[in-house]
Structure formats: C-alpha cells, structure tokens
Design a protein around this motif. Sequence first.
Motif, mmCIF file in Angstrom:
data_model
loop_
_atom_site.group_PDB
_atom_site.id
_atom_site.type_symbol
_atom_site.label_atom_id
_atom_site.label_comp_id
_atom_site.label_asym_id
_atom_site.label_seq_id
_atom_site.Cartn_x
_atom_site.Cartn_y
_atom_site.Cartn_z
ATOM 1 N N ASP A 25 -5.933 12.007 -17.392
ATOM 2 C CA ASP A 25 -4.867 11.614 -18.318
ATOM 3 C C ASP A 25 -3.526 11.470 -17.599
ATOM 4 O OD1 ASP A 25 -6.504 11.393 -20.520
ATOM 5 O OD2 ASP A 25 -6.057 13.408 -21.269
ATOM 6 N N GLN A 26 -3.261 12.349 -16.631
ATOM 7 C CA GLN A 26 -2.028 12.250 -15.855
ATOM 8 C C GLN A 26 -1.986 10.917 -15.108
ATOM 9 O OE1 GLN A 26 -1.613 15.711 -13.305
ATOM 10 N NE2 GLN A 26 -2.215 17.075 -14.968
ATOM 11 N N HIS A 27 -3.100 10.567 -14.462
ATOM 12 C CA HIS A 27 -3.165 9.312 -13.718
ATOM 13 C C HIS A 27 -3.058 8.122 -14.667
ATOM 14 C CE1 HIS A 27 -4.858 10.745 -9.622
ATOM 15 N NE2 HIS A 27 -4.085 11.660 -10.167
ATOM 16 N N ARG A 28 -3.704 8.223 -15.806
ATOM 17 C CA ARG A 28 -3.633 7.161 -16.809
ATOM 18 C C ARG A 28 -2.184 6.915 -17.236
ATOM 19 N NH1 ARG A 28 -7.168 9.236 -19.957
ATOM 20 N NH2 ARG A 28 -8.898 8.323 -18.838
ATOM 21 N N MET A 29 -1.422 7.988 -17.428
ATOM 22 C CA MET A 29 -0.013 7.852 -17.808
ATOM 23 C C MET A 29 0.768 7.063 -16.758
ATOM 24 S SD MET A 29 0.815 11.677 -19.295
ATOM 25 C CE MET A 29 2.574 11.368 -19.515
ATOM 26 N N VAL A 30 0.532 7.370 -15.494
ATOM 27 C CA VAL A 30 1.248 6.672 -14.423
ATOM 28 C C VAL A 30 0.810 5.210 -14.359
ATOM 29 C CG1 VAL A 30 1.665 6.556 -11.929
ATOM 30 C CG2 VAL A 30 1.605 8.777 -13.093
ATOM 31 N N PHE A 31 -0.498 4.961 -14.423
ATOM 32 C CA PHE A 31 -0.986 3.590 -14.350
ATOM 33 C C PHE A 31 -0.514 2.772 -15.548
ATOM 34 C CE2 PHE A 31 -4.511 5.290 -11.508
ATOM 35 C CZ PHE A 31 -3.884 4.863 -10.354
ATOM 36 N N LEU B 39 -2.643 7.957 -5.527
ATOM 37 C CA LEU B 39 -1.818 8.675 -6.490
ATOM 38 C C LEU B 39 -2.115 10.163 -6.488
ATOM 39 C CD1 LEU B 39 0.167 8.716 -8.896
ATOM 40 C CD2 LEU B 39 -1.782 8.120 -10.369
ATOM 41 N N THR B 40 -1.052 10.955 -6.449
ATOM 42 C CA THR B 40 -1.120 12.404 -6.630
ATOM 43 C C THR B 40 -0.194 12.746 -7.776
ATOM 44 O OG1 THR B 40 -1.474 12.744 -4.264
ATOM 45 C CG2 THR B 40 -0.748 14.660 -5.545
ATOM 46 N N THR B 41 -0.698 13.522 -8.749
ATOM 47 C CA THR B 41 0.165 13.968 -9.850
ATOM 48 C C THR B 41 0.214 15.487 -9.853
ATOM 49 O OG1 THR B 41 -1.711 13.838 -11.395
ATOM 50 C CG2 THR B 41 -0.216 11.946 -11.324
ATOM 51 N N LEU B 42 1.381 16.009 -10.209
ATOM 52 C CA LEU B 42 1.612 17.452 -10.248
ATOM 53 C C LEU B 42 2.397 17.806 -11.495
ATOM 54 C CD1 LEU B 42 2.882 17.664 -6.570
ATOM 55 C CD2 LEU B 42 0.639 18.428 -7.366
ATOM 56 N N VAL B 43 2.122 18.972 -12.036
ATOM 57 C CA VAL B 43 2.884 19.476 -13.182
ATOM 58 C C VAL B 43 4.074 20.254 -12.635
ATOM 59 C CG1 VAL B 43 2.822 20.973 -15.206
ATOM 60 C CG2 VAL B 43 0.793 19.644 -14.580
ATOM 61 N N HIS C 89 0.844 -1.191 0.000
ATOM 62 C CA HIS C 89 0.000 0.000 0.000
ATOM 63 C C HIS C 89 0.883 1.246 0.000
ATOM 64 C CE1 HIS C 89 -2.533 -3.209 1.556
ATOM 65 N NE2 HIS C 89 -3.519 -2.573 0.950
ATOM 66 N N TYR C 90 0.836 1.964 -1.108
ATOM 67 C CA TYR C 90 1.733 3.099 -1.298
ATOM 68 C C TYR C 90 0.978 4.401 -1.541
ATOM 69 C CZ TYR C 90 5.521 -0.262 -1.962
ATOM 70 O OH TYR C 90 6.444 -1.255 -1.794
ATOM 71 N N ALA C 91 1.538 5.489 -1.038
ATOM 72 C CA ALA C 91 1.143 6.836 -1.433
ATOM 73 C C ALA C 91 2.203 7.269 -2.439
ATOM 74 C CB ALA C 91 1.110 7.771 -0.234
ATOM 75 N N LEU C 92 1.778 7.579 -3.625
ATOM 76 C CA LEU C 92 2.676 7.859 -4.730
ATOM 77 C C LEU C 92 2.428 9.271 -5.233
ATOM 78 C CD1 LEU C 92 4.650 6.693 -6.878
ATOM 79 C CD2 LEU C 92 2.646 5.766 -8.043
ATOM 80 N N THR C 93 3.479 10.083 -5.277
ATOM 81 C CA THR C 93 3.399 11.434 -5.834
ATOM 82 C C THR C 93 4.346 11.494 -7.020
ATOM 83 O OG1 THR C 93 2.941 12.377 -3.657
ATOM 84 C CG2 THR C 93 3.684 13.903 -5.375
#
Length: 81
Positions: A48-54, A70-74, A31-35
């Motif tokens: 789309d950002q989450h899709r790229m990571v997955f 998942l947290t994504t940031l530009v 179980h991970y928190a991923l940034t």
Amino acid sequence: MMEAQEIIDLIKKEIPEAQVRLEDVRGDGNHYALTVKAPDFRGRSLADQHRMVFMALGGRVGGILPGVTLTTLVCAPQDKA
C-alpha cells in the motif's frame, strides 16, 4: 525523462508530509533510487505504501520514468530524511 524536482513535487503534492530523497543512479535522468518517508504510511502494508507513491507519480513509472527502485519508510511528522 523527468526532472528530479518534478518527481519530488508530484509525490509531495499527494503525500504532503513526505520526505523524499532521490538519486539518479545512472546519471541519465531515467533510472532513480527513490526513498520516501512519511507518517501517512503508518499502519499500511508495504504494498500500500508503494501504491501510494506510484499513484502520486500518476502512471509515469514504466513510461516516461522507466526505472525506479523504491524504498518507503514510516516516520513521525517531525522526523527528517
């Protein structure tokens, strides 16, 4: 179960400029928190950002990697996580 470095390597292989921070939230390796911060996210929707990571994780989420928040940031290419 996946090792943290393997997760980071998979993401960086597909999103080379990504800055990845990973926290094992339960200490169980499942179980991970991923940034993920990346300039490649610029102009893309959150979905789309989450899709790229997955996609970078190659279908492992929900299987051998059962729990991911998942947290994504530009960011600009020179920013640091």
